[in-house]
Design an enzyme around this catalytic site. Structure first.
Site, mmCIF file in Angstrom:
data_model
loop_
_atom_site.group_PDB
_atom_site.id
_atom_site.type_symbol
_atom_site.label_atom_id
_atom_site.label_comp_id
_atom_site.label_asym_id
_atom_site.label_seq_id
_atom_site.Cartn_x
_atom_site.Cartn_y
_atom_site.Cartn_z
ATOM 1 N N LYS A 35 34.614 61.951 38.359
ATOM 2 C CA LYS A 35 34.777 63.363 38.541
ATOM 3 C C LYS A 35 33.736 64.122 37.707
ATOM 4 C CE LYS A 35 38.281 63.348 34.892
ATOM 5 N NZ LYS A 35 39.833 63.210 34.612
ATOM 6 N N TYR A 252 19.780 82.285 11.760
ATOM 7 C CA TYR A 252 20.803 83.573 11.857
ATOM 8 C C TYR A 252 21.703 83.260 10.688
ATOM 9 C CZ TYR A 252 18.455 84.747 16.297
ATOM 10 O OH TYR A 252 17.726 85.077 17.419
#
Ligand SMILES: *Cc1c(COP(=O)(O)O)cnc(C)c1O
Length: 370
Positions: A35, A252
């Protein structure tokens, strides 16, 4: 030149892992679960490696049709079954086996005009509380299914809520009690139960994540030494180097401050490529085959690594984000997720390579398919 990032798929690893799964559940037949486009690997890419599976299990009707069109003649199981009458017609046309988990699906099958009966897997909700009939409603559902002319063989199926932490007996006992006098082939085991719960193997097993070399628990240590191979390698290169002094900070938010003088490498891979933004400082990563660690915050297109253990590394050095040296679960676990999610979430902008094939870009490939 494109950015140096790419994801490489290893069909032979899937073949090996499938054999390993089959050997772990001797006597059971194997539904290879593919899947979500084979957990992000691409059904077409790994399809040749599934030749020894006894069946293929997935969710999306279009994936099922693709598998038939690839030439698969053995059973295909739709794990969530059909959603409308058109799906029933497709299931008949392509000889799909369908899960049946509710009366609405039985009604769709009862209304089907077909001379070729559809095999089903009647699903019990044995405690997962997602799909399926409650144990005390199961026998009646089976009787109703048996009376529907469009239904052929009826398999008995359930799914475990926590096959990964050892506790499945409560579900297994419910399943066995409610099905004691019902004939039919049983299918219960996901990857975790394939590896660790022989009592649940029965007639058909349904391994998914271990086919791709990832851990059913999300922890790499739980499958250490079993011999699974990574079916996906996400790699890139170093595109920048900085030499930092104590107190310098990285990236950051300035989440990491350097303590010792340190060379850091800037890697062309960020969260827009599918690398988890939540990977903290310390997450393992390999540079030129040497394990080191991510330092500072992952940004959209780049992340930074500590080059202390690999002093010869520099611009152009090879980086493995996950694969055989750093298992996908080793990245997932500190990031608060599981290997399944990372494998499924590699971004479309990342070019895909398949062992033994020329490189293809994912977008162009989908244009061809569209
Ligand atoms: C996804 C799925 C599996 C495979 O689970 P893994 O943990 O990946 O082995 C098996 N059965 C059902 C019903 C599933 O949805």
């Amino acid at each position: 030149m494109p950015r140096p990032i790419s994801v490489r798929i290893h069909p032979e690893a899937v073949r090996h892992n499938l054999q390993l799964a089959a050997r772990s559940a001797v006597g059971a037949r194997v539904w290879a679960v593919v899947k979500a486009n084979a957990y992000g690997h691409g059904i077409e890419r790994i399809f040749p490696a599934l030749a020894d599976a006894d069946g293929i299990a997935l969710l999306d009707l279009d994936e099922a049709v693709r598998v038939r069109e690839l030439g698969w003649s053995k059973p295909i199981l739709l794990l969530e079954g059909v959603f409308d009458a058109a799906d029933v017609a497709t299931a008949v046309a392509h000889r799909l086996t369908v899960a049946v988990h509710c009366d609405e699906q039985l009604a769709l099958l009862a209304a089907a005009q077909t001379t070729r009966p559809i095999d089903i897997q009647l699903k019990m909700n044995s405690g997962m509380n997602r799909l399926g009939y409650m144990p005390d409603a199961y026998r009646a559902a089976w009787e109703r299914a048996r009376a529907i002319p469009a239904i052929g063989a009826i398999g008995l199926m359930t799914h475990f809520a926590n096959a990964d932490d050892g506790a499945i007996d409560w579900q297994l006992d419910r399943f066995d009690a409610a099905t004691a006098d019902i004939p039919g082939e049983r299918s219960l085991s996901n990857s975790a139960a394939v590896l660790w719960h022989p009592r649940a193997h029965r007639d058909w097993v349904r391994p998914g994540t271990i086919l791709y070399g990832a851990s059913p628990t999300g922890a790499a240590r739980h499958i250490e030494g079993i011999g699974l191979r990574a079916a996906m390698t996400l790699s890139s290169r170093i595109i920048g180097v900085q030499t930092l002094a104590p107190q310098d900070t990285i990236g950051y938010g300035r989440t990491y401050a350097v303590e010792q003088p340190m060379r850091i490498g800037v890697v062309a891979c960020g969260y827009a490529d599918g690398y988890p933004r939540h990977a903290p400082t310390g997450t393992p990563i390999a540079v030129d085959g040497v394990r080191t660690r991510v330092v500072g915050r992952v940004s959209m297109d780049m992340l930074t690594v500590d080059l202390t253990p690999c002093p010869n590394a520099g611009i152009g050095s090879h980086v493995e984000l996950w694969g055989e040296t750093v298992k996908v679960d080793e990245v997932a676990e500190p990031s608060g997720t599981i290997g399944y999610e990372l494998m499924c979430a590699v971004a479309r902008r990342v070019p895909v390579e398949v062992d033994g094939h020329a490189a293809v870009r994912r977008e162009s490939e989908e244009e061809v398919a569209a």
